[in-house]
Design an enzyme around this catalytic site. Structure first.
Site, PDB file in Angstrom:
ATOM      1  N   GLU A  60      -0.574   6.693  -2.440  1.00 10.80           N
ATOM      2  CA  GLU A  60      -1.526   7.093  -3.137  1.00 10.80           C
ATOM      3  C   GLU A  60      -2.347   5.936  -4.072  1.00 10.80           C
ATOM      4  O   GLU A  60      -3.270   6.009  -4.702  1.00 10.80           O
ATOM      5  CB  GLU A  60      -1.425   8.280  -4.072  1.00 10.80           C
ATOM      6  N   ALA A  61      -1.478   4.777  -4.073  1.00  6.46           N
ATOM      7  CA  ALA A  61      -1.753   3.574  -4.760  1.00  6.46           C
ATOM      8  C   ALA A  61      -1.744   2.402  -4.365  1.00  6.46           C
ATOM      9  O   ALA A  61      -0.582   2.406  -3.155  1.00  6.46           O
ATOM     10  CB  ALA A  61      -1.216   3.588  -6.108  1.00  6.46           C
ATOM     11  N   LYS A  88       0.753  -1.087  -0.024  1.00  3.78           N
ATOM     12  CA  LYS A  88       0.020   0.011   0.107  1.00  3.78           C
ATOM     13  C   LYS A  88       0.903   1.139   0.189  1.00  3.78           C
ATOM     14  O   LYS A  88       1.629   1.681   0.845  1.00  3.78           O
ATOM     15  CB  LYS A  88      -0.987   0.008   1.196  1.00  3.78           C
ATOM     16  N   LYS A 148      -1.144  -1.291 -10.736  1.00  2.00           N
ATOM     17  CA  LYS A 148      -0.935   0.052  -9.774  1.00  2.00           C
ATOM     18  C   LYS A 148      -2.476   0.606  -9.839  1.00  2.00           C
ATOM     19  O   LYS A 148      -2.880   1.200 -10.822  1.00  2.00           O
ATOM     20  CB  LYS A 148       0.106   1.057 -10.170  1.00  2.00           C
ATOM     21  N   ASP A 154       8.940  13.745  -7.609  1.00  3.80           N
ATOM     22  CA  ASP A 154       8.808  13.161  -6.242  1.00  3.80           C
ATOM     23  C   ASP A 154       9.960  11.972  -6.222  1.00  3.80           C
ATOM     24  O   ASP A 154      10.025  10.923  -5.934  1.00  3.80           O
ATOM     25  CB  ASP A 154       7.530  12.329  -6.171  1.00  3.80           C
TER      26      ASP A 154
END
Lengths: 343, 224
Positions: free
Chosen positions: B13-14, B10, B29, B125
């Site tokens: 965001e996905a 986990k 994903k 990121d």
């Protein structure tokens, strides 16, 4: 039985002058006084000189009140702690002068405290957290940090405006403030209660870093365009808050997944905001982390957090010679070595 | 998304699922809905970030940057199916890699970042958590949800700023030598970009709150 250690701490980095007193015997640490007074500008934002004058005027009264509350006299303390920065120069100097004087006069050690570190330590103390993901949001700071190798390490921060500053500046420019806080709620929150429609606004995150300046400009332009329409202003407040908080919670979530911490701690003045708390606790729940945010009494600037952090410094032998205890307007949280943090 | 499947991992965001087809492993994903996010943002982000990520993965794969090639990109369902890369996140294994090997990894990441930037792509990121190290110590760059196309030096410099920040937070003692090797690789691939980007990275670090160096710099200018 260990002897009692009593530390008095002084806070005067910005709008608040505060005196806190902490009593500790080994593991048994208690806050026995936390008396604060906030300077509220009649118009505009904080004027450093006026805030400093406020501190000078209120200091004797607050000091007396704190020692009365604690039921001890000044000479009883083991040491004095003072917030030497970061903050506004004129304000910082009031607390520093007082602390240097008391330390010399009573011949008791002086302990330097970084204001940002104090916000974090008081939050950890109140919730018994040992290794949280730290989200520090106030009028002057917006950063995400973790402890590692004797320091707090910044994972992400704002590249321009702090979150509290964003909300205050918007409120002021849109004619909602001062006062910025009404009945314990920020005026942007009160204004958002009148809003119902959501308007997407510039959303700018860079990894775990944030940028709020584009958001502020866009929100102010919208407010100017719909001047005199309270419903529309409500929509703008709602959207501004929603966007800013979504950004912060998203970067916090990235940091949480990256570091795999099991505790999430919200500290700083904006920690009193119920909407932000709600969002962060939902996020923490998704990753099975415990969430806690410092309660209003300790989330805003206060003397107790300085006294408590001073206590930690005191028992770990941290001292500063009063002659060398100069204020530091710029003193990042990640520049301070803290002997009580693990390697 | 198929029900009953348990996510392997986990992310922020996905959810990541492993699927096996004819003995070959793939990653699914799936960008999940967030209870803290406004529904409008939730809809936009899940669609847009999936779309962007798919496009950029294809672009970079064709330019020989080590990324997992996508097979299916389905923005409407917030889903990407891509090749499975076996390995560990750099954030989790950095402490167990020898200095020499880490230096080679850092150099390769520098080279790949230079290729990305020369093709006007920024990652958005670039942290240790978004780099996978295979068993043969090959770095793969993943998670292009915040990535995009831009000619602005600022975006490229931010990638490197983020990488350095993530190193400073998670492995402070290795940060300096890692960045030296990174820049070496970057410079070899993109010598012209190197000068501009490195200067900007320095500037960005000074923008943080309460950075005393910034004031010193301003003061020096004044004295001159």
């Amino acid at each position: 039985m260990l002897g009692e250690v009593l530390i008095a701490g002084f806070e005067s980095t910005s709008h608040t002058f505060g005196v806190g007193i902490v009593s500790g015997r080994g593991e048994d640490v208690r806050i026995i006084a936390n008396i604060n007074d906030k300077y509220v500008p009649l118009k505009g934002g904080i004027h450093p000189r006026e805030a400093a004058q406020h501190h000078v005027k209120t200091a004797p009264r607050i000091l007396k009140k704190a020692f009365e509350k604690a039921g001890i006299s000044i000479g009883d303390v083991s040491g004095f702690a003072v917030s030497l920065g970061p903050g506004l120069g004129p304000c910082l100097r009031v607390g520093a002068s007082l602390a240097r004087f008391l330390s010399s006069y009573y011949n008791k050690p002086l302990i330097p405290v970084n204001h940002a570190v104090a916000h974090v330590e008081i939050g950890k103390f109140l919730y018994g957290f040992n290794d949280p993901l730290i989200i520090y949001v106030s009028g002057g700071n917006t950063l995400i940090a973790v402890q590692r190798k004797k320091r707090y390490r910044v994972l992400g921060e704002t590249l321009d405006l702090p979150l509290g500053n964003l909300l205050d500046t918007f409120a002021r420019e849109a004619g909602l403030a001062p006062p910025y806080i009404v009945n314990g709620k920020h005026v942007v929150d009160l204004c958002a209660e009148k809003g119902s429609n959501f308007i997407p606004l510039p959303y700018s995150i860079k990894g775990i870093d944030l940028s709020f300046s584009g958001l502020l400009t866009a929100a102010l332009k919208l407010a100017e365009k719909h001047k005199g329409d309270p419903d529309k202003l409500g929509d703008i407040c709602l959207s501004l808050r929603e966007t800013a908080f979504n950004m912060l919670v998203e970067v916090a979530e990235r940091a949480l997944v990256l570091t795999r911490k099991k505790q999430v701690l919200l500290v700083g003045g904006v920690a009193a905001n119920t909407y932000l708390k709600e969002k962060l606790s939902k996020m923490a729940e998704l990753h099975n982390a415990i969430y806690a945010g410092t309660p209003p009494e300790y989330s805003g600037d206060n003397g107790a957090m300085i006294a408590y952090t001073g206590y930690l410094g005191y028992i770990h032998g941290l001292r500063i010679d009063p002659e060398r205890a100069v204020v530091r307007q710029r003193w990042r949280i990640d520049e301070v070595d803290l002997p009580w943090l693990p390697d | 998304m198929a029900t009953g499947l348990k996510p392997l991992y986990k992310g922020a965001e996905a959810h990541i699922y492993i699927i096996e087809v004819l003995g070959e492993k793939f990653i699914a994903k799936y960008r999940v809905s967030k209870p803290y996010r406004h529904p409008v943002y939730d809809r936009i982000f899940r669609f847009q970030r999936t779309k962007t990520e798919g496009r950029i993965l294809v672009d970079l794969y064709l330019k020989n940057v080590s990324v997992p090639p996508p097979l299916i990109v389905d923005p409407a369902n917030s889903l990407i199916i891509m090749k499975y890369i076996a390995g560990n996140k750099l954030s989790e294994v950095i402490d167990s890699i020898t200095e020499k090997k880490l230096s080679a990894i850092a150099k390769r990441i520098g080279e790949m970042s230079a290729v990305m930037h020369m093709n006007r792509i920024y990652h958005g990121d670039l942290s240790l958590g978004n780099i996978i190290i295979t068993n043969t110590l090959e770095p793969y760059i993943i998670d292009f949800g915040l990535a995009g196309y831009s000619s602005d030096i600022e975006e490229y410099a931010i990638d490197i700023h983020l990488l350095r920040r993530s190193l400073n937070a998670l492995a402070p003692e290795m940060s300096e030598s890692f960045m030296d090797s990174f820049w070496e690789g970057y410079r070899e691939v993109a010598p012209l970009l190197y000068e501009k980007v490195r200067e900007r990275v320095y500037e960005i670090a000074l923008r943080g709150r309460y950075v005393s160096e910034r004031v010193k710099k301003r003061f020096e200018k004044y004295v001159e």
